[in-house]
Scaffold this active site. Structure first.
Site, PDB file in Angstrom:
ATOM      1  N   SER A 150      37.159  44.681  43.904  1.00 34.60           N
ATOM      2  CA  SER A 150      36.043  45.606  43.749  1.00 34.60           C
ATOM      3  C   SER A 150      36.512  46.912  43.123  1.00 34.60           C
ATOM      4  CB  SER A 150      35.363  45.829  45.101  1.00 34.60           C
ATOM      5  OG  SER A 150      34.172  46.553  44.954  1.00 34.60           O
ATOM      6  N   ASP A 302      30.929  49.097  39.039  1.00 31.92           N
ATOM      7  CA  ASP A 302      32.326  48.985  39.455  1.00 31.92           C
ATOM      8  C   ASP A 302      32.991  47.791  38.768  1.00 31.92           C
ATOM      9  OD1 ASP A 302      31.109  46.938  40.873  1.00 31.92           O
ATOM     10  OD2 ASP A 302      32.139  47.358  42.752  1.00 31.92           O
ATOM     11  N   ASP A 306      29.305  44.529  41.135  1.00 39.47           N
ATOM     12  CA  ASP A 306      28.336  44.298  42.200  1.00 39.47           C
ATOM     13  C   ASP A 306      27.744  45.614  42.723  1.00 39.47           C
ATOM     14  OD1 ASP A 306      30.580  45.157  43.574  1.00 39.47           O
ATOM     15  OD2 ASP A 306      30.681  43.436  44.927  1.00 39.47           O
TER      16      ASP A 306
END
Length: 576
Positions: A150, A302, A306
């Site tokens: 992430s 990002d 997401d």
């Protein structure tokens, strides 16, 4: 040689056997000779699945992301799949993001699955996480994997597991998978691929994903309305560049200005300190470009696409950054209004959010007569609701950490479709002499001004983990009783599934899975939540305060009042 603890040495010696390549063994020997502390950090525990899967720093050892820890996970998962679907041809979809080593690690994972006679659908290049969730169901797979960390720093990577429904693993499956992984010895991992079982996928799946995103995220705004919106977009060196601009164009948006310096995927994220759209600094280049081209809205996603950050123009025409709660309530209200106008609300719909997000979501549900469901942090719990309540329709939902999901065609937070929805709202509101920001102010006027504040403390390593643990112990054994003259009305302890009302001593059962979270509810409607992160060495303090807003002319006065409340909470919690 440095002094090494016996329990660490036992783990280390296991990695000095022929099951591990010579480069790995040599690196371990170097650490044994020169850096006992780093050796201990690498082996003192095994990486675990948290709210977003397994995430950690890349390197050697059981506590790091590497060929062997991911190989062990994949071998255990292969064994579990065969037990769960006996005598069935199995398929797994695999995606990866822009991070260093993601492509190489994805190939390792694909090799192990294929070695276990499981057909693999491997994306040809990096792709957004929500597209992987979509692909699992689109390709009728039993499982999906995405290699991503992430928005973590460059030294991190991770391994997220999705199941047949397109959502991430949830209890009891996650614990069953972990148990199966723990039964795997590193010597059991089959790294020998069967190339015929590895299928490369790409544009065909992209087109289906884009088509579904447009169907869920656009609402028949006239083309001239979309023509009138100027968008600035940055992928922050991540995966969204592969499909998001095409999605916007497919929906009819033409004026898309891309931050070219950040368009090239790069796991070192050279233009930002952190590739996290929650951080204002991450969107600075996009904001600068927006001023040059007089953009109406700025979007940043990002690395695995997401989460999204949004900046819009306020009533004075200045660009302002919105937080995840603000974006979520505007999107949710818009969706609910669209469903109501289409006469699709019949008592069988719901929206969802998390226990640390704004309480305003519940107010919106009440206004539109739909059910509000609340979950633990992590979109896997919202995806689980869709499975658990098949007779209800999921409209949309989000969480404070800049994630949102539109409909149920993707079963995870989805910055691609959410970006399209945000632009749709901005375009329609602009045509109606309002704006995205203007719509936010209307909601504050109707439901009261809500302000949320997050304090995140990073505590790295073994000592940091102990410090976080002690903070939660103190919060349970010595809870705060008031903030200035405002009493704590109740305490919710999700570790024991109990809500306690302090004055009467009465307790209620919390009907949500157990988690290491504590929430203080104050008599004036304020909330304070404490939660250690499941994927980072952090403990997070979430504060929510609110007050009625009689008139927009009172905005500054009420906002200052709420800021003072947040400051008082921070002081009492020892955060200021």
């Amino acid at each position: 040689m440095n002094q090494i603890k016996p329990e660490i040495l036992e783990k280390v010696n296991a990695w000095l056997t022929p099951s591990f390549d010579t480069d790995t063994q040599q690196e371990i020997k170097n650490l044994m000779a020169n850096d006992a502390k780093e050796l201990e950090e690498s082996f003192y525990k095994d990486l675990e699945f948290g709210t977003g899967g397994m995430r950690g720093i890349m390197g050697i050892g059981t506590n790091k992301i590497n060929k062997y820890t991911l190989g062990k996970n994949t071998q255990g998962l292969s064994n579990y799949l065969k037990q769960s679907y006996p005598n069935k041809a199995l398929g797994v979809a695999i995606a990866y993001d822009c991070r260093n080593n993601s492509k190489k690690l994805a190939k390792v994972v694909a090799d192990v699955f294929s070695a276990n006679d499981i057909t693999v659908y491997l994306f040809e290049d990096l792709r957004p996480t929500p597209e992987l969730s979509f692909a699992v169901r689109h390709l009728n797979c039993q499982c999906g994997i995405v290699l991503t960390a992430s928005h973590n720093p460059p030294e991190y990577n991770g391994y997220k597991v999705y199941w047949q429904d397109g959502g991430q693993l949830v209890p009891p499956q996650d614990h069953e998978v972990i148990s199966e992984i723990e039964n795997v010895d590193y010597s059991d991992i089959n790294f020998l691929p069967k190339p015929d079982l590895i299928k490369i996928i790409g544009k065909d799946v992209d087109m289906e994903f884009i088509k579904a995103s447009v169907a869920n995220g656009s609402f028949e705004a006239p083309m001239e309305v979309r023509d009138n919106l100027r968008i600035v977009f940055t992928s922050l060196h991540g995966t969204s560049i592969t499909v998001l601009p095409d999605t916007l164009r497919a929906a009819g948006f033409k004026h898309i200005h891309i931050v070219e310096e950040q368009a090239e995927p790069n796991g070192n994220f050279p233009t930002v300190k952190s590739p996290n759209p929650e951080e204002p600094a991450a969107l600075k280049m996009a904001m600068d470009l927006a001023e040059k081209v007089n953009a109406d809205i700025v979007i940043g996603t990002d690395p695995d696409s997401d989460r999204l950050g949004i900046a819009v123009r306020n009533l004075e025409g200045e660009l302002v950054l919105l937080n995840g709660n603000q974006t979520m309530i505007v999107m949710t209200d818009f969706l609910l209004n669209q469903w109501r106008e289409a006469k699709k609300i019949n008592g069988k719909q719901f929206i969802a959010s998390t226990i640390v997000s704004t309480p305003m979501m519940k107010k919106l549900a009440e206004k539109y007569f739909v059910e509000y469901k609340e979950a633990l942090t992590g979109f896997k719990w919202i995806a689980k609701m869709i499975v658990d309540f098949p007779k209800q329709e999921f409209i949309g939902g989000g969480e404070e950490s800049f994630g949102y999901m539109v409909g149920d065609f993707v079963r995870d937070k989805d910055a691609v479709t959410s970006t399209l929805l945000a632009c749709e709202i901005a375009a329609i509101s602009k045509a109606n002499k309002s704006s995205f920001y203007g719509e936010l102010l209307k909601l504050y006027r109707k439901h009261g001004l809500y302000k949320e504040h997050l304090v995140s403390l990073t505590k790295k390593g073994i000592s940091g983990a102990e410090e976080i643990k002690q903070m939660m112990v103190d919060a349970r054994e010595n809870p705060i009783r008031s903030v200035k003259d405002i009493k704590v009305e109740s305490i919710e302890d999700y570790a024991i599934s109990k809500k306690t009302f302090l004055e009467s001593g009465r307790t209620e059962k919390i009907d949500i899975p157990k988690s290491n979270v504590i929430i203080y509810n104050l008599e004036d409607g304020s909330r304070i939540a404490l939660r250690p992160s499941g994927t980072e060495p952090k403990i997070k303090f979430y504060m929510s305060v609110n007050a009625p807003l009689e008139s927009l002319s009172d905005m500054q006065k009420v906002s200052d009042l709420l800021d003072a409340k947040i400051a008082s909470i921070s002081e009492v919690m020892g955060l200021s």
